[in-house]
Design a protein around this motif. Structure first.
Motif, PDB file in Angstrom:
ATOM      1  N   ALA A  84       0.836  -1.195   0.000  1.00 15.95           N
ATOM      2  CA  ALA A  84       0.000   0.000   0.000  1.00 15.95           C
ATOM      3  C   ALA A  84       0.872   1.246   0.000  1.00 15.95           C
ATOM      4  N   LEU A  85       0.471   2.238  -0.794  1.00 22.57           N
ATOM      5  CA  LEU A  85       1.157   3.517  -0.812  1.00 22.57           C
ATOM      6  C   LEU A  85       0.421   4.487   0.087  1.00 22.57           C
ATOM      7  N   ALA A  86       1.055   5.559   0.451  1.00 22.92           N
ATOM      8  CA  ALA A  86       0.472   6.499   1.390  1.00 22.92           C
ATOM      9  C   ALA A  86      -0.542   7.397   0.698  1.00 22.92           C
ATOM     10  N   GLY A  87      -1.673   7.626   1.364  1.00 21.48           N
ATOM     11  CA  GLY A  87      -2.637   8.637   0.954  1.00 21.48           C
ATOM     12  C   GLY A  87      -3.147   8.437  -0.457  1.00 21.48           C
ATOM     13  N   PRO A  88      -3.246   9.549  -1.235  1.00 18.89           N
ATOM     14  CA  PRO A  88      -3.866   9.503  -2.559  1.00 18.89           C
ATOM     15  C   PRO A  88      -3.166   8.581  -3.552  1.00 18.89           C
ATOM     16  N   LEU A  89      -1.932   8.187  -3.278  1.00 17.53           N
ATOM     17  CA  LEU A  89      -1.248   7.262  -4.174  1.00 17.53           C
ATOM     18  C   LEU A  89      -1.758   5.834  -4.023  1.00 17.53           C
ATOM     19  N   ASP A  90      -2.496   5.573  -2.967  1.00 18.42           N
ATOM     20  CA  ASP A  90      -3.016   4.229  -2.765  1.00 18.42           C
ATOM     21  C   ASP A  90      -4.035   3.919  -3.857  1.00 18.42           C
ATOM     22  N   GLU A  91      -4.020   2.680  -4.352  1.00 20.45           N
ATOM     23  CA  GLU A  91      -4.908   2.268  -5.442  1.00 20.45           C
ATOM     24  C   GLU A  91      -5.585   0.946  -5.073  1.00 20.45           C
ATOM     25  N   PRO A  92      -6.486   0.968  -4.088  1.00 19.92           N
ATOM     26  CA  PRO A  92      -7.091  -0.270  -3.608  1.00 19.92           C
ATOM     27  C   PRO A  92      -8.008  -0.946  -4.621  1.00 19.92           C
ATOM     28  N   HIS A  93      -8.360  -0.243  -5.684  1.00 21.38           N
ATOM     29  CA  HIS A  93      -9.223  -0.822  -6.712  1.00 21.38           C
ATOM     30  C   HIS A  93      -8.459  -1.728  -7.673  1.00 21.38           C
ATOM     31  N   LEU A  94      -7.137  -1.760  -7.556  1.00 19.56           N
ATOM     32  CA  LEU A  94      -6.304  -2.527  -8.479  1.00 19.56           C
ATOM     33  C   LEU A  94      -5.471  -3.550  -7.720  1.00 19.56           C
ATOM     34  N   ASP A  95      -5.307  -4.736  -8.315  1.00 23.07           N
ATOM     35  CA  ASP A  95      -4.428  -5.769  -7.754  1.00 23.07           C
ATOM     36  C   ASP A  95      -3.111  -5.695  -8.517  1.00 23.07           C
ATOM     37  N   ILE A  96      -2.159  -4.945  -7.977  1.00 22.27           N
ATOM     38  CA  ILE A  96      -0.980  -4.514  -8.707  1.00 22.27           C
ATOM     39  C   ILE A  96       0.190  -5.468  -8.492  1.00 22.27           C
ATOM     40  N   ALA A 120      -3.279  17.588  -9.464  1.00 20.77           N
ATOM     41  CA  ALA A 120      -4.101  16.397  -9.273  1.00 20.77           C
ATOM     42  C   ALA A 120      -5.352  16.753  -8.493  1.00 20.77           C
ATOM     43  N   ASN A 121      -6.484  16.207  -8.899  1.00 26.71           N
ATOM     44  CA  ASN A 121      -7.669  16.312  -8.053  1.00 26.71           C
ATOM     45  C   ASN A 121      -7.659  15.126  -7.097  1.00 26.71           C
ATOM     46  N   ILE A 122      -7.703  15.408  -5.812  1.00 29.43           N
ATOM     47  CA  ILE A 122      -7.767  14.366  -4.795  1.00 29.43           C
ATOM     48  C   ILE A 122      -9.181  14.377  -4.238  1.00 29.43           C
ATOM     49  N   VAL A 123      -9.850  13.254  -4.275  1.00 25.23           N
ATOM     50  CA  VAL A 123     -11.263  13.178  -3.925  1.00 25.23           C
ATOM     51  C   VAL A 123     -11.466  12.141  -2.826  1.00 25.23           C
ATOM     52  N   TRP A 124     -12.622  12.203  -2.177  1.00 28.62           N
ATOM     53  CA  TRP A 124     -12.944  11.218  -1.147  1.00 28.62           C
ATOM     54  C   TRP A 124     -13.702  10.066  -1.794  1.00 28.62           C
ATOM     55  N   SER A 125     -13.182   8.856  -1.667  1.00 27.52           N
ATOM     56  CA  SER A 125     -13.823   7.686  -2.235  1.00 27.52           C
ATOM     57  C   SER A 125     -14.937   7.189  -1.321  1.00 27.52           C
ATOM     58  N   VAL A 126     -16.141   7.126  -1.839  1.00 26.79           N
ATOM     59  CA  VAL A 126     -17.274   6.581  -1.092  1.00 26.79           C
ATOM     60  C   VAL A 126     -17.071   5.098  -0.844  1.00 26.79           C
ATOM     61  N   GLU A 127     -16.530   4.393  -1.832  1.00 26.96           N
ATOM     62  CA  GLU A 127     -16.367   2.948  -1.715  1.00 26.96           C
ATOM     63  C   GLU A 127     -15.274   2.570  -0.727  1.00 26.96           C
ATOM     64  N   TYR A 128     -14.143   3.271  -0.756  1.00 23.57           N
ATOM     65  CA  TYR A 128     -13.001   2.875   0.063  1.00 23.57           C
ATOM     66  C   TYR A 128     -12.817   3.762   1.300  1.00 23.57           C
ATOM     67  N   ASP A 129     -13.639   4.797   1.446  1.00 21.49           N
ATOM     68  CA  ASP A 129     -13.630   5.658   2.620  1.00 21.49           C
ATOM     69  C   ASP A 129     -12.229   6.214   2.884  1.00 21.49           C
ATOM     70  N   MET A 130     -11.652   6.815   1.862  1.00 18.32           N
ATOM     71  CA  MET A 130     -10.291   7.341   1.955  1.00 18.32           C
ATOM     72  C   MET A 130     -10.041   8.302   0.800  1.00 18.32           C
TER      73      MET A 130
END
Length: 491
Positions: free
Chosen positions: A5-17, A260-270
């Protein structure tokens, strides 16, 4: 093996990297270098989506094929998702339990009604036309709504009466929210060589309001439904690679300060990197799709669970109308259906380039780079290597976007913030497939609200960070300007 996992907005939990090796990182750096030779196409340039590229159809279905590298089994999954994307929803109660729950307020009865043939929407073309593929977003300033977790987040709140999106359709017995009215003013623009272009400046009015006046501080933003191709590939671009191009303080002094636009993810709560929507207000294809079901069609789903869609507490008849929740589905559109539509949306194929080696196209490509267009419309990325998404895994793609926000000047400003995007900023739109717009959608309307009637008009509306490039296009020899348009039409 998934990436750490990367910190903050760099995290990409929607992808299996699967992390890149150092050798792969070196190859990526080499292959994504800007073009320097314009005498011939670059290697693989004719395949803008890599192995996912599809053949060019000569019909309006050119945007509707699945990824070129999709398996037979997953093509069936794609077709089921297509069926749900095209499905016409009906009001509750209904005997068609799998399709009831429409509205009560809505902009369209299906996804396909806005994204016709998976292509670009258009503004109404006269009094007899509707605005089914266009709507007005709405919000009011609210500093208290700023998020501490996201730096420079611009707080807004829904209009207390009309919510966050104006719907121009409603079920019988329930007033629609408004009717869109657009007035245009023609503006002549002198170009080199004695040529003259005409731009049309729109004024938007929310007419025939069904629930009283808007809030006095209401901010309206017109939005055209964008084309659907290549979304899964854009979602698979490494966040770090996108952020590497951000230069919010213009430290390199080139006049381009992508953010970059940093937004709040409803799905991942982050917090996550915003990628989708005209201001990059949504982080994933799934969340963007779920939001459209709720806002555009009034359909509840696992991410946006209100059965009455987007109507507010002031709209009593809307909130208390029959809805489709509460049966075996739990929501009007369940998780399985949302996953299928997400898979379909991720895998709409990008057509191959047309004539990338033609002399006029190559000349236009050089003009594109020399003028500075490629500073924002960056041609190339390589996607993550992914487990479980072979169609999007480790592909060299040519979307011609940096996925960042840019100040486009007062002429294109909607003066409505969205997350970190201010009222003059828009995400750089991908250009792949843009030359097929007329074939697919039957028109050549461009920009966020369809005001531009041609690619040249779209270029001439550029301001802010793109003002220098725009002025260069207006002043260049007419044959260079024509070559630039030919290049864009080949994408």
């Amino acid at each position: 093996m998934a990436a750490p996992a990367l910190a903050g907005p760099l995290d990409e939990p929607h992808l299996d990297i699967v992390p890149r090796t150092s050798e792969e990182a070196g190859r990526v750096a080499k292959v994504t270098q800007p073009a320097s030779d314009f005498t011939a196409p670059e290697q693989f340039e004719e395949r803008p989506a890599g192995a996912a590229t599809v053949r060019v159809r000569d019909t309006a279905d050119a945007f509707s094929d699945p990824s070129g590298n999709i398996t037979f089994e997953d093509e069936l999954k794609f077709k089921v998702g297509n069926g749900l994307f095209r499905k016409i929803w009906v009001s509750s109660p209904s005997s068609t339990l799998a399709s009831d729950g429409l509205g009560p307020l809505f902009n369209a009865r299906s996804c396909q009604r806005c994204h016709i043939k998976d292509g670009r929407g258009h503004p109404p073309e006269g009094p007899g036309d509707n605005a089914v593929s266009m709507f007005l977003r709405i919000s009011i300033p609210d500093e208290a709504a700023a998020l501490n977790e996201i730096e420079e987040y611009l707080g807004t709140a829904p209009d207390p009466t009309y919510g966050t999106q104006l719907q121009d359709h409603a079920l019988p017995g329930i007033p629609a929210e408004y009717r869109m009215h657009i007035a245009y003013e023609e503006i002549p623009v002198e170009l080199s060589g004695g040529e003259v272009a005409s731009l049309r400046r729109p004024t938007y009015t929310a007419a025939d309001l069904g629930y009283g006046p808007l809030h006095p501080d209401a901010m309206l933003s017109p939005r055209i439904a964008p084309q659907m191709i290549g979304l899964g590939l854009l979602e698979a671009i490494p966040a770090a690679d996108i952020l590497a191009y951000a230069d919010p303080d213009d430290l390199d002094g080139d006049g381009i300060s992508g953010r970059a636009n940093i937004v709040w993810s409803v799905e991942y709560d982050m917090p996550m990197l915003g990628r989708f929507g005209l201001k990059a207000g949504s982080p994933t294809v799934r969340e963007q799709s779920a939001g459209a079901f709720a806002g555009d069609i009034g359909i509840s789903n696992p991410l946006f669970a209100d059965p009455f869609g987007e109507c507010t507490t002031i709209q009593d008849a809307c909130q208390t109308a029959p809805h489709g929740d509460g049966d075996d589905r739990e929501f009007e559109f369940d998780a399985e259906g949302l996953d299928l539509v997400t898979f379909y949306s991720r895998n709409l194929g990008v057509p191959a380039r047309r004539d990338p080696g033609a002399p006029e196209v190559l000349r236009g490509k050089q003009v594109f780079h020399d003028t500075g267009c490629a500073s924002c419309h960056r041609p190339k990325f390589v996607t993550h290597r992914l487990d479980g998404q072979p169609e999007q895994s480790f592909q060299l793609i040519w979307p011609h976007t940096d996925m960042l926000l840019h100040d486009m000047g007062e002429g294109l400003a909607d003066n409505r913030p969205e997350a970190r995007a201010n009222g003059r900023e828009w995400r750089t739109p991908p250009l792949w497939g843009i030359g097929l717009t007329e074939r697919v959608s039957g028109h050549t309307y461009f920009l966020h609200d369809g005001r531009a009637r041609s690619l040249l008009e779209a270029v001439l509306w550029h301001g802010g960070e793109a003002q220098t490039a725009r002025d260069t296009v207006a002043a260049m020899p007419p044959e260079d300007r024509a070559a630039l348009i030919t290049y864009l039409e080949s994408l």
